[in-house]
Write a protein that holds these residues in place. Structure first.
Motif, mmCIF file in Angstrom:
data_model
loop_
_atom_site.group_PDB
_atom_site.id
_atom_site.type_symbol
_atom_site.label_atom_id
_atom_site.label_comp_id
_atom_site.label_asym_id
_atom_site.label_seq_id
_atom_site.Cartn_x
_atom_site.Cartn_y
_atom_site.Cartn_z
ATOM 1 N N LYS A 3 -2.096 -4.348 -11.509
ATOM 2 C CA LYS A 3 -1.617 -3.554 -10.077
ATOM 3 C C LYS A 3 -2.744 -2.841 -9.928
ATOM 4 C CE LYS A 3 1.524 0.134 -10.620
ATOM 5 N NZ LYS A 3 2.918 1.181 -11.564
ATOM 6 N N VAL A 4 -2.360 -2.571 -8.443
ATOM 7 C CA VAL A 4 -3.319 -0.967 -7.970
ATOM 8 C C VAL A 4 -2.823 -0.138 -7.725
ATOM 9 C CG1 VAL A 4 -5.382 -1.000 -5.725
ATOM 10 C CG2 VAL A 4 -4.955 -4.013 -6.919
ATOM 11 N N VAL A 5 -3.927 0.949 -8.328
ATOM 12 C CA VAL A 5 -3.017 2.227 -8.402
ATOM 13 C C VAL A 5 -3.926 3.120 -7.469
ATOM 14 C CG1 VAL A 5 -1.969 2.252 -10.589
ATOM 15 C CG2 VAL A 5 -4.559 2.921 -10.019
ATOM 16 N N GLU A 6 -3.527 3.684 -6.563
ATOM 17 C CA GLU A 6 -4.003 5.264 -5.714
ATOM 18 C C GLU A 6 -5.117 6.198 -6.497
ATOM 19 O OE1 GLU A 6 -3.979 4.768 -2.740
ATOM 20 O OE2 GLU A 6 -3.312 3.506 -2.459
ATOM 21 N N MET A 7 -6.207 5.946 -5.895
ATOM 22 C CA MET A 7 -7.220 6.227 -6.307
ATOM 23 C C MET A 7 -7.217 7.938 -6.058
ATOM 24 S SD MET A 7 -11.365 5.938 -6.869
ATOM 25 C CE MET A 7 -12.144 6.684 -8.106
ATOM 26 N N ARG A 17 -16.613 2.957 -7.412
ATOM 27 C CA ARG A 17 -15.560 2.492 -7.703
ATOM 28 C C ARG A 17 -14.933 0.569 -6.759
ATOM 29 N NH1 ARG A 17 -10.403 2.649 -9.976
ATOM 30 N NH2 ARG A 17 -9.697 0.433 -9.993
ATOM 31 N N LEU A 18 -16.053 1.704 -5.249
ATOM 32 C CA LEU A 18 -15.853 0.468 -4.615
ATOM 33 C C LEU A 18 -16.711 -0.618 -4.480
ATOM 34 C CD1 LEU A 18 -14.787 -0.941 -1.821
ATOM 35 C CD2 LEU A 18 -16.145 -0.063 -0.538
ATOM 36 N N SER A 19 -17.848 -0.615 -4.989
ATOM 37 C CA SER A 19 -19.152 -0.775 -5.543
ATOM 38 C C SER A 19 -18.567 -2.063 -7.127
ATOM 39 C CB SER A 19 -20.288 -0.105 -6.743
ATOM 40 O OG SER A 19 -20.521 0.235 -5.080
ATOM 41 N N ILE A 20 -18.102 -1.278 -7.901
ATOM 42 C CA ILE A 20 -17.766 -1.745 -9.057
ATOM 43 C C ILE A 20 -16.406 -3.205 -9.218
ATOM 44 C CG2 ILE A 20 -16.328 -1.908 -11.343
ATOM 45 C CD1 ILE A 20 -17.387 1.361 -11.687
ATOM 46 N N GLU A 21 -15.435 -2.921 -7.999
ATOM 47 C CA GLU A 21 -14.692 -3.757 -7.728
ATOM 48 C C GLU A 21 -14.947 -5.145 -6.953
ATOM 49 O OE1 GLU A 21 -11.513 -3.777 -8.389
ATOM 50 O OE2 GLU A 21 -11.961 -2.121 -9.410
ATOM 51 N N LEU A 22 -15.790 -4.409 -6.213
ATOM 52 C CA LEU A 22 -16.832 -5.579 -5.566
ATOM 53 C C LEU A 22 -17.403 -7.026 -6.415
ATOM 54 C CD1 LEU A 22 -18.102 -4.254 -2.115
ATOM 55 C CD2 LEU A 22 -15.483 -5.193 -2.810
ATOM 56 N N LYS A 23 -18.111 -6.086 -7.531
ATOM 57 C CA LYS A 23 -18.582 -6.770 -8.138
ATOM 58 C C LYS A 23 -18.070 -7.068 -9.201
ATOM 59 C CE LYS A 23 -22.909 -6.383 -10.991
ATOM 60 N NZ LYS A 23 -23.356 -5.323 -11.976
ATOM 61 N N LYS A 24 -16.554 -7.332 -9.565
ATOM 62 C CA LYS A 24 -16.136 -8.223 -10.445
ATOM 63 C C LYS A 24 -15.788 -8.595 -9.783
ATOM 64 C CE LYS A 24 -13.243 -5.799 -12.534
ATOM 65 N NZ LYS A 24 -12.083 -4.313 -12.711
ATOM 66 N N LEU A 25 -15.029 -8.970 -8.478
ATOM 67 C CA LEU A 25 -14.454 -10.269 -7.347
ATOM 68 C C LEU A 25 -15.784 -11.453 -7.710
ATOM 69 C CD1 LEU A 25 -12.574 -8.136 -4.903
ATOM 70 C CD2 LEU A 25 -11.713 -9.323 -6.251
ATOM 71 N N ARG A 26 -16.513 -11.126 -7.039
ATOM 72 C CA ARG A 26 -18.312 -11.956 -7.215
ATOM 73 C C ARG A 26 -18.394 -12.485 -8.613
ATOM 74 N NH1 ARG A 26 -22.949 -11.708 -8.225
ATOM 75 N NH2 ARG A 26 -23.472 -9.521 -8.660
ATOM 76 N N GLU A 27 -18.259 -11.623 -9.512
ATOM 77 C CA GLU A 27 -18.542 -12.243 -10.833
ATOM 78 C C GLU A 27 -17.537 -13.431 -11.524
ATOM 79 O OE1 GLU A 27 -19.145 -8.781 -13.190
ATOM 80 O OE2 GLU A 27 -21.889 -9.025 -13.094
ATOM 81 N N ASP A 61 -16.162 -5.310 6.826
ATOM 82 C CA ASP A 61 -16.662 -6.428 5.032
ATOM 83 C C ASP A 61 -15.584 -6.697 4.361
ATOM 84 O OD1 ASP A 61 -18.980 -6.101 6.724
ATOM 85 O OD2 ASP A 61 -19.321 -3.757 6.137
ATOM 86 N N ILE A 62 -14.415 -5.838 4.269
ATOM 87 C CA ILE A 62 -13.538 -5.803 2.796
ATOM 88 C C ILE A 62 -13.088 -6.465 3.388
ATOM 89 C CG2 ILE A 62 -11.595 -5.132 1.584
ATOM 90 C CD1 ILE A 62 -14.569 -3.412 1.107
ATOM 91 N N GLU A 74 -2.591 -6.694 -1.616
ATOM 92 C CA GLU A 74 -2.572 -5.079 -2.236
ATOM 93 C C GLU A 74 -4.008 -5.019 -2.566
ATOM 94 O OE1 GLU A 74 -0.457 -2.835 -5.475
ATOM 95 O OE2 GLU A 74 -0.745 -4.986 -5.703
ATOM 96 N N LEU A 75 -4.892 -5.810 -3.334
ATOM 97 C CA LEU A 75 -5.835 -5.291 -3.082
ATOM 98 C C LEU A 75 -6.884 -5.076 -1.820
ATOM 99 C CD1 LEU A 75 -7.805 -4.568 -5.154
ATOM 100 C CD2 LEU A 75 -8.769 -7.663 -5.144
ATOM 101 N N ARG A 76 -6.823 -5.392 -1.347
ATOM 102 C CA ARG A 76 -7.198 -5.693 0.157
ATOM 103 C C ARG A 76 -7.177 -4.349 0.537
ATOM 104 N NH1 ARG A 76 -5.097 -9.445 2.914
ATOM 105 N NH2 ARG A 76 -4.370 -7.760 4.626
ATOM 106 N N GLU A 77 -6.124 -3.873 0.851
ATOM 107 C CA GLU A 77 -6.200 -2.548 1.276
ATOM 108 C C GLU A 77 -6.834 -1.260 0.323
ATOM 109 O OE1 GLU A 77 -4.887 -2.134 4.932
ATOM 110 O OE2 GLU A 77 -4.811 -3.968 4.259
ATOM 111 N N PHE A 78 -6.553 -1.921 -0.804
ATOM 112 C CA PHE A 78 -6.593 -0.342 -1.462
ATOM 113 C C PHE A 78 -8.615 -0.682 -1.249
ATOM 114 C CE2 PHE A 78 -8.855 0.212 -6.126
ATOM 115 C CZ PHE A 78 -8.736 1.546 -6.270
ATOM 116 N N LEU A 79 -8.761 -1.549 -1.452
ATOM 117 C CA LEU A 79 -10.448 -1.479 -1.545
ATOM 118 C C LEU A 79 -10.561 -0.869 -0.125
ATOM 119 C CD1 LEU A 79 -11.027 -5.182 -2.995
ATOM 120 C CD2 LEU A 79 -11.308 -2.847 -3.886
ATOM 121 N N LYS A 80 -10.756 -1.270 1.398
ATOM 122 C CA LYS A 80 -9.986 -0.537 2.733
ATOM 123 C C LYS A 80 -10.092 0.619 2.481
ATOM 124 C CE LYS A 80 -8.758 -3.249 5.889
ATOM 125 N NZ LYS A 80 -8.015 -3.611 6.898
ATOM 126 N N SER A 81 -9.600 0.892 1.322
ATOM 127 C CA SER A 81 -8.826 2.860 2.001
ATOM 128 C C SER A 81 -10.014 3.098 1.387
ATOM 129 C CB SER A 81 -7.887 2.854 1.061
ATOM 130 O OG SER A 81 -7.311 2.889 -0.452
#
Length: 288
Positions: A3-7, A17-27, A61-62, A74-81
């Protein structure tokens, strides 16, 4: 599906938070930065900068990364925000050169912390300082114009609101006895300053301990701050600053060792009640 929540919060926290999420996706995809960069016709260093927060991330880029990783809409829009909101300015940044860039980063993280643990070995904690005390430190500690000193002091005073807000973090301060006895300015200034410390110690969110001169052996660490965050996805970090820069330690090993050191300092320090008694004793000395 996670589940993705607003931050909510500061631009710095969103960027982190964006950096953390991008790294998790790659790993999760078991790819290197170079492999992702090659697939998207980017350099591997660009991917690395996105994951370390050292480069600006555009919503486009996102889009490209999320298509490549196959994420949900949902995750894409969260990361873009997060990418869009990371470009906004925090309230402290309007003070310009009064706040150095490396400290801007810290303030943004501090504003989002849910737990705050700090050891001060020489000075009164910034979140407890009076305007006069902070002003003296800035006058003697850096080559700043009078205007920049005024800006820096205002930022420090505004930061203190975090201890009295409805969402104040659980703040635990340990100060060396020397910070109470080092005369900054003059004795009248120190009386006012210690009175402020006692007022701060009464706040529901604050715990204060004094490490006395006769504490014996204790972890010799120098001043440091441990920040914890409400979202479990946001890792705790250690902050240490110097005259011209700062160090942010986020690895599990660093956080564990500094937490252990803080616990050692806490055990060696006086209880909160006895700490207040010592501060009141020193305050009486300044009144003579």
């Amino acid at each position: 599906m996670r589940k993705v929540v607003e931050m909510a919060g500061s631009p710095t926290a969103r960027r982190r938070r964006l950096s953390i999420e991008l790294k998790k996706l790659r790993e999760k995809s078991a790819l290197t930065c170079a492999q992702v960069g090659e697939a998207l016709d980017w350099s591997g260093s660009k991917v690395n900068r996105m994951e370390t927060g050292n480069g600006r991330v555009q919503p486009s880029d996102i889009d490209a990364l999320c298509r490549f990783y196959g994420t949900t809409d949902e995750l894409r829009e969260f990361l873009k925000s997060l990418a869009r909101e990371a470009k906004t300015r925090g309230w402290w940044q309007v003070h310009g050169s009064g706040v150095p860039e490396w400290f801007n980063i810290y303030i943004g993280l501090e504003q989002e912390a849910s737990t705050f643990r700090q050891y001060q070995c020489e000075l009164i904690p910034g979140l407890m300082q009076t305007e006069a005390y902070a002003g003296e430190l800035y006058k003697t500690g850096a080559h700043m114009s009078a205007e920049d000193i005024d800006r820096a002091v205002r930022v420090r005073m505004e930061r203190q609101a975090m201890l009295t807000g409805t969402d104040a973090p659980e703040a635990w301060f340990i100060v060396n006895e020397g910070s109470l006895r080092n005369v900054i300015g003059d004795r009248a200034l120190m009386r006012e300053q210690l009175e402020r410390v006692l007022e701060s110690a009464e706040l529901a969110s604050v715990t204060l301990q004094v490490l006395p001169f006769d504490a014996g052996t204790y972890p010799a660490t120098g001043t440091f701050t441990l920040l914890g965050f409400p979202d479990p996805e946001d890792q705790d970090l250690v902050y240490r600053d110097g005259i011209t820069d700062a160090v942010y330690l986020e690895g599990e090993h660093h956080v564990r060792e500094y937490t252990r050191a803080f616990d050692g300092l806490r055990a060696a320090a006086l209880s909160p009640q006895r700490s207040i008694q010592l501060i009141e004793t020193v305050l009486k000395d300044y009144a003579r």
